[in-house]
Design a protein around this motif. Structure first.
Motif, PDB file in Angstrom:
ATOM      1  N   LEU A 260       0.826  -1.211   0.000  1.00 28.26           N
ATOM      2  CA  LEU A 260       0.000   0.000   0.000  1.00 28.26           C
ATOM      3  C   LEU A 260       0.861   1.262   0.000  1.00 28.26           C
ATOM      4  N   SER A 261       1.951   1.239   0.767  1.00 26.43           N
ATOM      5  CA  SER A 261       2.828   2.417   0.819  1.00 26.43           C
ATOM      6  C   SER A 261       3.484   2.684  -0.532  1.00 26.43           C
ATOM      7  N   ILE A 262       3.937   1.624  -1.193  1.00 29.55           N
ATOM      8  CA  ILE A 262       4.578   1.789  -2.497  1.00 29.55           C
ATOM      9  C   ILE A 262       3.578   2.275  -3.543  1.00 29.55           C
ATOM     10  N   LEU A 263       2.389   1.689  -3.549  1.00 28.08           N
ATOM     11  CA  LEU A 263       1.375   2.120  -4.511  1.00 28.08           C
ATOM     12  C   LEU A 263       0.951   3.566  -4.257  1.00 28.08           C
ATOM     13  N   ASN A 264       0.840   3.932  -2.992  1.00 28.04           N
ATOM     14  CA  ASN A 264       0.484   5.313  -2.662  1.00 28.04           C
ATOM     15  C   ASN A 264       1.570   6.283  -3.126  1.00 28.04           C
ATOM     16  N   LEU A 265       2.828   5.889  -2.961  1.00 30.70           N
ATOM     17  CA  LEU A 265       3.945   6.714  -3.417  1.00 30.70           C
ATOM     18  C   LEU A 265       3.937   6.850  -4.931  1.00 30.70           C
ATOM     19  N   VAL A 266       3.707   5.755  -5.640  1.00 31.74           N
ATOM     20  CA  VAL A 266       3.681   5.782  -7.106  1.00 31.74           C
ATOM     21  C   VAL A 266       2.547   6.660  -7.619  1.00 31.74           C
ATOM     22  N   MET A 267       1.360   6.505  -7.024  1.00 32.80           N
ATOM     23  CA  MET A 267       0.213   7.317  -7.445  1.00 32.80           C
ATOM     24  C   MET A 267       0.473   8.805  -7.213  1.00 32.80           C
ATOM     25  N   SER A 268       1.128   9.138  -6.103  1.00 29.80           N
ATOM     26  CA  SER A 268       1.436  10.539  -5.824  1.00 29.80           C
ATOM     27  C   SER A 268       2.448  11.098  -6.816  1.00 29.80           C
ATOM     28  N   LEU A 269       3.479  10.310  -7.148  1.00 29.24           N
ATOM     29  CA  LEU A 269       4.485  10.758  -8.104  1.00 29.24           C
ATOM     30  C   LEU A 269       3.883  10.980  -9.484  1.00 29.24           C
ATOM     31  N   VAL A 270       3.039  10.059  -9.916  1.00 27.56           N
ATOM     32  CA  VAL A 270       2.424  10.176 -11.236  1.00 27.56           C
ATOM     33  C   VAL A 270       1.479  11.378 -11.277  1.00 27.56           C
ATOM     34  N   SER A 271       0.673  11.546 -10.238  1.00 23.79           N
ATOM     35  CA  SER A 271      -0.256  12.680 -10.197  1.00 23.79           C
ATOM     36  C   SER A 271       0.489  14.006 -10.197  1.00 23.79           C
ATOM     37  N   ASN A 272       1.580  14.067  -9.446  1.00 23.51           N
ATOM     38  CA  ASN A 272       2.364  15.302  -9.396  1.00 23.51           C
ATOM     39  C   ASN A 272       3.004  15.603 -10.746  1.00 23.51           C
ATOM     40  N   GLU A 273       3.530  14.585 -11.406  1.00 23.70           N
ATOM     41  CA  GLU A 273       4.189  14.797 -12.696  1.00 23.70           C
ATOM     42  C   GLU A 273       3.197  15.249 -13.758  1.00 23.70           C
TER      43      GLU A 273
END
Length: 256
Positions: A174-187
């Motif tokens: 969950l932590s990794i997926l949350n991090l990935v989703m945040s990075l993609v949304s920010n980019e």
């Protein structure tokens, strides 16, 4: 009979109907709201899984309990440090109450994140406040927490029970997926923001169709192939780096 008509577009227009079934009309705004609800639920589910790991460390009287608690509270500490700027400017009672509000309501109880969530639902688009709050939470909590939990599970895999291993791997995922989703949304948000700024600086493109078309001026949507490829790219990048650092930490027993 109920007749449904589904239309898929690469660059949807907000407010348009994509699925009609009788009196039910599915719009892009409804999909946007469902996406935000899923994001918020995923965010709090990630925090809940981290708390479950923290409780397990407390029950086993692990030496890593204090460090795990500190990582979870990192966003709150960052909020507290930012709020100290108000106290330095003035020592009035209002500033002190503002400090307590930013620390407890906006930090511990996720008030800032919830406020930005209601704001983007009202606006129908993501805002900088929402993106920044997610990035702060992900970089300060999700990223170090996933790395730290993976190090713990690799070190104690032989002594942990099946339930403990399940909790740890679920929290890491969950932590990794949350991090990935945040990075993609920010980019994607940064690209779309830059695209709008460049487009507004050259208003002739609205009326002058002789100017060559540039695909980079199109906004990136969540249903595009670029979004899917970018998500897989960030996922493999985060997995490889977190896995490598956790293995190195396990080899040197956590001391580098």
């Amino acid at each position: 009979m109920c007749k449904c008509c589904c239309v898929i577009k690469c660059f949807p227009i907000p407010g348009h109907t994509i699925l009609s079934c009788g009196r039910f009309n599915l719009t892009y705004y409804m999909i946007f709201v469902l996406q935000i609800i899923f994001t918020v639920g995923f965010h709090f589910f990630d925090i809940g899984s981290d708390i479950a790991v923290l409780i397990d460390l407390h029950k086993t009287k692990s030496e890593y309990f204090s460090l795990c608690l500190m990582i979870i509270l990192l966003p709150v500490i960052a909020n507290f440090i930012n709020s100290l700027k108000t106290i330095r400017r003035s020592r009035c009672c209002i500033c002190f109450l503002a400090l307590l509000k930013n620390t407890f309501i906006f930090g511990i109880f996720q008030g800032n994140f919830l406020a930005s969530t209601f704001d983007i639902i009202r606006r129908g688009k993501k805002t900088k406040m929402f993106i920044d709050s997610r990035m702060t939470e992900s970089l300060l909590e999700s990223a170090p927490e996933s790395l730290f939990q993976l190090f713990i599970i690799l070190k104690n895999i032989e002594t942990y029970t099946y339930n403990q291993v399940t909790i740890y791997y679920l929290s890491i995922t969950l932590s990794i997926l949350n991090l990935v989703m945040s990075l993609v949304s920010n980019e994607i948000y940064l690209f779309n923001y830059t695209r709008r700024r460049i487009f507004y600086e050259n208003p002739k493109r609205i009326t002058d169709y002789s100017i060559p078309f540039n695909i980079s001026e199109k906004p990136i949507k969540s249903n595009s192939r670029f979004f899917i490829l970018l998500t897989f790219y960030r996922l493999t990048e985060v997995l490889s780096r977190v896995g490598l650092l956790a293995c190195i930490g396990n080899i040197y027993d956590g001391y580098l």
